[in-house]
Motif scaffolding. Sequence first.
Motif: not given
Length: 205
Positions: A102-103, A157-161, A197-202
């Motif tokens: 899904d990334a 990161l999920p959703g970042i291609g 969706a990315l806030e906790e991962l960056i």
Amino acid sequence: MEWLKMNWRKLIPPIAASALILTFILYTKSHTAGVPADSFIPVSDGPDPISADDRADLSAAVIFVDVKGAVEKPGVYKAEEGDRVIDAVARAGGFLPDAVPDAINHAERLRDEMVIYVPFIMPEDGGQTGSAPPPVYGADDGKVNLNTAEAEELMTLPGIGPAKAEAIIAHRTEHGPFADPAGLMDVSGIGEKTFAALEELITAK
């Protein structure tokens, strides 16, 4: 005698009409008989038709893409314009069990020299023994630093291609480092939903 005169007058119009038609036919034949055949211009059938082989050459431009990360056979693969990311992954043998499919954007169109990076699941404990934690995308402290991460790390990161990773790098190059993670929403193509969706991962150190 009077009867003959009256009927003769009635015959004059059709005789004159017949004479005119006969004159026109003779005139037309006399003017066309001497015209050479090659003086007539044929109607154009349009441009020369393109053969099936020519169409195939025009529509099937060959490109090369580099497939990396969590796939069976990473490497450079030949594709055609119009193919999608999922086609390149299939050529590379498909996803590994510890891949994060899904990334990446499976439907993105391929382009020449494109890099497709499929990230691995990165457990919170770094792969040490114990109960399996939920997957965390990123490295070190579990967060990706928007100001130092290269494209391959951003694509974990999920959703970042590839396209969005390049946009993030281009934005910080042009505008300077991100002051905080929320600045990611200033990048074209990244809105509130993606940021949530990315806030906790960056992070933005």
